[in-house]
Scaffold this active site. Structure first.
Site, PDB file in Angstrom:
ATOM      1  N   ASN A 389      -3.872  80.289-102.066  1.00  0.00           N
ATOM      2  CA  ASN A 389      -1.652  80.420-101.643  1.00  0.00           C
ATOM      3  C   ASN A 389      -1.701  80.537 -99.404  1.00  0.00           C
ATOM      4  O   ASN A 389      -1.259  79.915 -98.877  1.00  0.00           O
ATOM      5  CB  ASN A 389      -0.998  81.523-102.151  1.00  0.00           C
ATOM      6  CG  ASN A 389       0.615  81.225-102.423  1.00  0.00           C
ATOM      7  OD1 ASN A 389       0.930  80.904-101.461  1.00  0.00           O
ATOM      8  ND2 ASN A 389       1.159  81.688-103.370  1.00  0.00           N
ATOM      9  N   ASP A 390      -1.767  81.449 -99.205  1.00  0.00           N
ATOM     10  CA  ASP A 390      -1.844  82.750 -98.293  1.00  0.00           C
ATOM     11  C   ASP A 390      -2.647  81.614 -97.431  1.00  0.00           C
ATOM     12  O   ASP A 390      -1.971  81.738 -95.874  1.00  0.00           O
ATOM     13  CB  ASP A 390      -2.153  83.755 -98.126  1.00  0.00           C
ATOM     14  CG  ASP A 390      -1.116  84.849 -99.296  1.00  0.00           C
ATOM     15  OD1 ASP A 390       0.054  84.391 -99.589  1.00  0.00           O
ATOM     16  OD2 ASP A 390      -1.811  85.925 -99.583  1.00  0.00           O
TER      17      ASP A 390
END
Length: 463
Positions: A389-390
């Protein structure tokens, strides 16, 4: 005299194996052998210490030592064999904490037997403080990683409190060294209590997104504490091992910080990443998401020339590493080039994704680091992001107000097609919205990674 010479030679051999073992760990292909070499050296050092120790030892001591080694070996073996890949970061924190606790125990045991020699007193007190901070900090990190402490606890003015506490600890060590009553056990236990408190307050405000950096830093603390123990005993193997662990942990911490474009001080004093807030299916700018079905993705990947897979912690949670390797082999049999893009802080500990993929026998040559793989995304047909994600969030480049702004990311948005596999639209470990989900080239593949990828493998086989 002969036994002492053999002991020194054994320590020298052990020290050399530690150096070669660490060197081998710098390459994924030789990392396993590096571990074995280092373990063999530690075994030599332990046996030499027990068997070649100068002076008489009561037989019961040997029995107790053998029992302790047996219990520790069995417990460690069973734990390491049964631990799930998702629990590996917690296990690393736990084992690291035990190392710090050992260094602190050495100081507690040796303190009553000290002379007034300044060097020995400094080694004992420093070993106690650093080892205890490593232990208590690692236990907090363990609790954060296993979900017991799911969010960062922001204590008001905690930076000021921590600074004052550190000044008190340093001041107390200084007073103990200049005091005639330096050998007072009460002083040592007060120092122990302060160190436990500092370790807790040091780690508890730090958010989940910074956990890889914290694990590396605590690992360096443990090595430094062990080095002080080696200095205290004049044990060259212990001193060498501690210095190697401390320096390697420090260098790894620097690498992790660089990968996040954050200074170590900003990690410790301005951590981000409480994580966990649910997001709506529209972004701040009102964008929308679109999804894709497994059958459509199978066709898209089957007729691609190049596919890059981006693994993240979600892949470990689903234990889907073996399925992703199967998909890789199917695609390669169809003439598709497949690579894996590894971000330095993907997962919850340094090297987490490398270990995960190695478990499924992915060829090391297919693992590409961020700097190496980023120029290739523009010539990639499909990027499959699994549980990350990040590390793929364009906000790191586009949004100056984002907590991760400036952090180097994998440039997946340059690919022709982006597929993100997630269970839901929940935020990543940093707890922020991901602009990538609303990119017109992106499609969401919702569902458990193992189930979805198994279905994808089946569809590919049927084409």
């Amino acid at each position: 005299m002969i036994s002492l010479s053999l002991l020194e030679i054994s320590y020298l051999i052990a020290s050399v194996t530690f150096i070669f073992g660490l060197k081998s760990m710098g390459n994924p292909k030789t990392a396993r052998n590096g571990n074995l070499i280092g373990a063999a050296g530690m075994g030599i050092a332990i046996l030499a210490t027990i068997l070649l120790h100068d002076g008489e030892v009561k037989p019961i001591i040997y029995v107790l030592i053998a029992a302790a080694i047996g219990i520790g070996t069995i417990a460690g073996w069973i734990t390491a064999r049964k631990v799930a890949m998702t629990k590996m970061p917690e296990l690393v924190s736990l084992f690291n904490g035990m190392g710090g606790a050992c260094a602190a125990l050495i100081s507690l045991i040796e303190y009553p037997h000290l002379s007034s020699e300044t060097g020995s007193l400094l080694a004992v007190t420093a070993g106690l403080v650093i080892g205890t901070v490593s232990f208590s900090g690692s236990m907090i990190a363990f609790a954060k990683l296993n979900g017991s402490l799911s969010k960062a606890i922001r204590i008001p003015s905690y930076n000021i409190i921590n600074t004052i506490l550190m000044i008190v600890i340093v001041g107390m060590i200084s007073l103990m060294m200049i005091s005639d009553d330096y050998n007072n056990d009460i002083n040592l236990y007060i120092l122990l209590g302060l160190s436990v408190l500092y370790g807790i307050l040091f780690v508890i405000p730090i958010g989940g997104a910074d956990m890889p950096v914290v694990i590396s830093l605590l690992n360096s603390f443990t090595g430094l504490a062990a080095a002080f123990g080696g200095f205290l005993y004049g044990n060259k193997a212990m001193l060498t091992g501690g210095i190697l662990v401390g320096s390697a942990g420090t260098l790894l911490t620097i690498v992790m910080c660089k990968a996040m474009n954050r200074s170590l001080s900003s990690v410790i004093f301005g951590a981000f990443g409480g994580g966990g807030a649910s997001l709506e299916s529209t972004s701040k700018s009102g964008g929308t998401i679109k999804d894709i079905q497994v059958a459509d993705l199978a066709v898209l990947m089957n007729y691609s020339k190049k596919v890059i897979i981006v693994p993240g912690y979600g892949l470990a949670v689903a234990q889907a590493q073996h399925v992703i390797h199967e998909i890789e082999l199917i695609l390669e049999s169809r003439g598709v080039e497949v690579k894996y893009a590894i971000h330095p802080v993907a997962g919850r500990m340094p090297g987490h994704m490398n270990v995960l993929l190695a478990e499924s026998s992915v060829d090391y040559s297919k693992l590409s680091e961020m700097e190496e793989i980023n120029p290739e995304f523009a010539s990639t047909d499909v990027v499959l992001v699994v549980g990350a994600n990040d590390v793929v969030n364009p906000a790191a480049k586009n949004d100056p107000s984002s907590p991760i702004f400036g952090m180097p990311i994998l440039d997946v948005e340059a690919a022709q097609h982006i597929i993100v596999n997630k269970r839901s639209m929940n935020a990543g470990y940093a707890g922020i919205d991901n602009e990538l989900f609303y990119n017109p080239k992106n499609s969401m593949l919702f569902g458990d990674a193992k189930s979805v990828l198994t279905a994808l493998a089946t569809e590919l086989k049927n084409l």
